[in-house]
Design an enzyme around this catalytic site. Structure first.
Site, PDB file in Angstrom:
ATOM      1  CG  HIS A 261      -2.066   0.937   1.101  1.00 36.32           C
ATOM      2  ND1 HIS A 261      -1.973   2.272   1.393  1.00 36.32           N
ATOM      3  CD2 HIS A 261      -3.326   0.718   0.677  1.00 36.32           C
ATOM      4  CE1 HIS A 261      -3.145   2.838   1.158  1.00 36.32           C
ATOM      5  NE2 HIS A 261      -3.980   1.920   0.716  1.00 36.32           N
TER       6      HIS A 261
ATOM      7  CG  ASP B 189      -8.648  -4.431  -2.762  1.00 42.14           C
ATOM      8  OD1 ASP B 189      -9.835  -4.310  -2.448  1.00 42.14           O
ATOM      9  OD2 ASP B 189      -8.015  -3.590  -3.419  1.00 42.14           O
TER      10      ASP B 189
HETATM   11  N1  ACO Z   1       4.162  -7.683  -4.679  1.00 41.36           N
HETATM   12  C1  ACO Z   1       5.519  -7.660  -4.813  1.00 41.36           C
HETATM   13  N2  ACO Z   1       6.278  -6.567  -4.614  1.00 41.36           N
HETATM   14  C2  ACO Z   1       5.653  -5.440  -4.273  1.00 41.36           C
HETATM   15  C3  ACO Z   1       4.248  -5.372  -4.113  1.00 41.36           C
HETATM   16  C4  ACO Z   1       3.493  -6.552  -4.322  1.00 41.36           C
HETATM   17  N3  ACO Z   1       2.177  -6.548  -4.188  1.00 41.36           N
HETATM   18  N4  ACO Z   1       3.888  -4.118  -3.775  1.00 41.36           N
HETATM   19  C5  ACO Z   1       5.035  -3.418  -3.715  1.00 41.36           C
HETATM   20  N5  ACO Z   1       6.101  -4.206  -4.016  1.00 41.36           N
HETATM   21  C6  ACO Z   1       7.514  -3.820  -4.009  1.00 41.36           C
HETATM   22  C7  ACO Z   1       7.872  -2.984  -5.228  1.00 41.36           C
HETATM   23  O1  ACO Z   1       8.311  -3.809  -6.301  1.00 41.36           O
HETATM   24  C8  ACO Z   1       8.975  -2.118  -4.687  1.00 41.36           C
HETATM   25  O2  ACO Z   1      10.127  -2.888  -4.597  1.00 41.36           O
HETATM   26  P1  ACO Z   1      11.606  -2.182  -4.819  1.00 41.36           P
HETATM   27  O3  ACO Z   1      11.740  -1.195  -3.708  1.00 41.36           O
HETATM   28  O4  ACO Z   1      12.561  -3.312  -4.742  1.00 41.36           O
HETATM   29  O5  ACO Z   1      11.536  -1.548  -6.181  1.00 41.36           O
HETATM   30  C9  ACO Z   1       8.535  -1.831  -3.249  1.00 41.36           C
HETATM   31  O6  ACO Z   1       7.718  -2.962  -2.878  1.00 41.36           O
HETATM   32  C10 ACO Z   1       7.708  -0.551  -3.099  1.00 41.36           C
HETATM   33  O7  ACO Z   1       6.584  -0.655  -3.949  1.00 41.36           O
HETATM   34  P2  ACO Z   1       6.010   0.492  -4.884  1.00 41.36           P
HETATM   35  O8  ACO Z   1       5.456  -0.101  -6.127  1.00 41.36           O
HETATM   36  O9  ACO Z   1       7.053   1.564  -5.031  1.00 41.36           O
HETATM   37  O10 ACO Z   1       4.850   1.020  -3.962  1.00 41.36           O
HETATM   38  P3  ACO Z   1       3.678   1.968  -4.410  1.00 41.36           P
HETATM   39  O11 ACO Z   1       3.328   2.755  -3.220  1.00 41.36           O
HETATM   40  O12 ACO Z   1       4.022   2.716  -5.665  1.00 41.36           O
HETATM   41  O13 ACO Z   1       2.505   0.960  -4.806  1.00 41.36           O
HETATM   42  C11 ACO Z   1       0.668  -0.494  -4.678  1.00 41.36           C
HETATM   43  C12 ACO Z   1       1.460   0.609  -3.968  1.00 41.36           C
HETATM   44  C13 ACO Z   1       0.239  -0.007  -6.079  1.00 41.36           C
HETATM   45  C14 ACO Z   1      -0.598  -0.772  -3.867  1.00 41.36           C
HETATM   46  C15 ACO Z   1       1.549  -1.757  -4.781  1.00 41.36           C
HETATM   47  O14 ACO Z   1       1.887  -2.200  -3.485  1.00 41.36           O
HETATM   48  C16 ACO Z   1       0.863  -2.873  -5.575  1.00 41.36           C
HETATM   49  O15 ACO Z   1       0.945  -2.897  -6.808  1.00 41.36           O
HETATM   50  N6  ACO Z   1       0.133  -3.807  -4.876  1.00 41.36           N
HETATM   51  C17 ACO Z   1      -0.614  -4.827  -5.556  1.00 41.36           C
HETATM   52  C18 ACO Z   1      -1.927  -4.266  -6.069  1.00 41.36           C
HETATM   53  C19 ACO Z   1      -2.926  -4.001  -4.972  1.00 41.36           C
HETATM   54  O16 ACO Z   1      -3.121  -4.826  -4.072  1.00 41.36           O
HETATM   55  N7  ACO Z   1      -3.612  -2.865  -5.069  1.00 41.36           N
HETATM   56  C20 ACO Z   1      -4.643  -2.468  -4.099  1.00 41.36           C
HETATM   57  C21 ACO Z   1      -4.144  -1.317  -3.287  1.00 41.36           C
HETATM   58  S1  ACO Z   1      -5.287  -0.901  -2.022  1.00 41.36           S
HETATM   59  C22 ACO Z   1      -6.523  -0.065  -2.817  1.00 41.36           C
HETATM   60  O17 ACO Z   1      -6.395   0.528  -3.838  1.00 41.36           O
HETATM   61  C23 ACO Z   1      -7.767  -0.164  -2.173  1.00 41.36           C
END
Ligand code: ACO
Length: 423
Positions: free
Chosen positions: A308, A365
């Site tokens: 998140h 979710d």
């Molecule tokens: N699985 C694997 N790795 C992940 C995940 C995941 N679900 N989420 C984040 N990471 C990793 C990223 O690859 C990144 O790694 P790095 O530092 O080595 O590059 C690090 O964790 C930080 O992640 P970001 O993508 O920079 O975080 P951001 O804040 O941009 O994204 C998001 C947040 C979009 C929710 C992301 O965690 C994700 O894609 N999750 C899966 C989709 C999801 O569940 N969405 C629902 C969100 S809640 C909502 O909208 C109600």
């Protein structure tokens, strides 16, 4: 909000300027850079608004480090105990929990505005078979302005209470109609004797050949799901609402824009993707393989329902849903093997160095889809459920935005394209 006797000093372009610091009621501090360009010619660069507060707001407080979520100052755990999505919707939109009289009036407004305009019904016949309900819904919401044209801000003759009640009520009817059309069944009209969530379940599942009666456990759990999703401050769809709405677009077009943002798989679309992922993992029987894929930077696979932008600890909504999910399945005597897969995935991820160091926990979710499945909601309706729940939050932000002196949202950019001498 208050100005604190603190300021930031910025040395730039051979100058030193003082930037005021503002502080929110929960102690969040921000450097106010609004006058920076005028004074120095510089702008700030913050792609995806990772570090930018775009407004002041009194609606929702989130502390992502401590896992706190409050609507209008009230902890989400207390609001869940209240068990009424309609009361929480009122709280978000109006700023206070309703008195019994306000509750009665609001319910009445929801009731009288629950019917779909008869001419709108025909629209549903012309979407292609298999169209995603989120696409249908965002289109239909946009079309509302053609049927109820009194919502243009400059010529708004209808009071906001009526417009907002209509939205909250009619979108629920539209969602159920979209579902009934998609399965080729006659639509079910809203009933005035049923409360908001029971009414929705009835419109979804009642049929002339198989009358449906709403189980109180189902009504309760749907109220909880909707309360937990009702607002989450400046997320992607709410930011879309504030951005589009700032152009003084009508309320329905504004909400439709938020709905489109919500449909993305990284936002509201994630609940559907979680179930698809859990099914894939179950069929494969190899949790570890998917954990490794999620960690592999060469793979596009991510653990859906994990991570998140704001929460760097367990999402408080996910904690409540996980408990409710288990209790509801037990109460209804439903066996869902995906719940066990979800537990396994969660355990494996929370013990893994990659997820620990990045503070990746289940988000709202992760368990939501399993609950929706248990309620009989089809997977392509999951994001629609999220949208229904988020409506009061979107409306609250829209109201707050138009009530302030908001200027049209218009960020700057740093141009990196060709210059005249390169053409
Ligand atoms: N699985 C694997 N790795 C992940 C995940 C995941 N679900 N989420 C984040 N990471 C990793 C990223 O690859 C990144 O790694 P790095 O530092 O080595 O590059 C690090 O964790 C930080 O992640 P970001 O993508 O920079 O975080 P951001 O804040 O941009 O994204 C998001 C947040 C979009 C929710 C992301 O965690 C994700 O894609 N999750 C899966 C989709 C999801 O569940 N969405 C629902 C969100 S809640 C909502 O909208 C109600």
């Amino acid at each position: 909000m208050s100005n604190v006797p603190e300021y930031a000093i910025l040395k730039v372009g051979g100058r030193e300027i003082k930037l005021p610091v503002v502080e929110g009621t929960e102690g969040e501090k921000a450097i106010d850079i609004a006058g920076l360009r005028k004074e120095t010619g510089y702008v700030t660069l913050d792609p995806s608004f990772m570090n930018t507060a775009a407004c002041f707001s009194k609606i929702t407080f989130v502390d992502g480090e401590q896992g706190i979520l409050r609507y209008r100052g009230i902890p989400i755990e207390e609001l869940v105990k209240l068990g009424s999505f309609v009361k929480v919707a009122y709280l978000l939109v109006n700023g206070n929990l309703p008195t019994p009289e306000q509750s009665r009036k609001f319910s009445q407004l929801l009731n009288v505005n629950s019917l779909l305009h008869e001419d709108m019904r025909h629209f549903f016949d012309h979407f292609p078979q298999g169209a995603h309900p989120m696409h249908i819904l965002s289109t239909m919401i946009n079309a509302l302005a053609a049927f109820y044209p009194n919502v243009d801000l400059r010529s708004m003759t209808e009071d906001i209470d009526t417009s907002t009640a209509r939205l909250i009520s009619i979108v629920r009817t539209m969602a159920a109609v979209a579902y009934k059309k998609s399965i080729g069944e006659p639509i079910v009209y809203p009933r005035h004797d049923l409360k908001y969530c029971a009414n929705f379940l009835n419109m979804m599942f009642d049929s002339p050949v198989a009358p449906y009666s709403v189980r109180p456990e189902a009504e309760r759990v749907l109220n909880i799901l909707f309360i937990l999703h009702a607002d989450h401050e400046q997320n992607c769809s709410t930011t879309a609402i504030r951005t589009v709405g700032s152009a003084q677009v009508n309320l329905y077009a504004t909400i439709s824009a938020g709905m489109s943002a919500l449909s993305g798989p990284l936002h509201g679309g994630a609940n559907q993707e979680v179930i698809e992922m859990l099914k894939m993992i179950e069929a494969d029987g190899n949790v570890k393989k998917y954990i490794n894929m999620a960690k592999d930077k060469n793979s596009p696979f991510r653990l859906m329902g994990f991570g998140h932008r704001v929460y760097k600890t367990y999402d408080p909504r996910a904690a409540i849903i996980k408990k409710e999910c288990h209790a509801f399945l037990q109460a209804m005597d439903i066996q869902d093997s995906l719940l066990e897969v979800a537990w396994e995935v969660e355990k494996a991820a929370l013990e893994d160095e990659y997820f620990i160091t990045r503070n990746l926990y289940p988000n709202v979710d992760f368990y939501t889809g399993i609950l929706y499945r248990a309620l009989g909601i089809p997977e392509d309706m999951f994001t629609v459920m999220f949208a229904l729940a988020r409506l009061p939050g979107w409306i609250a932000h829209w109201k707050e935005m138009i009530g302030g002196n908001t200027k049209i949202v218009r960020p700057r950019q740093i141009y990196i394209g060709k210059t005249l001498d390169q053409i």
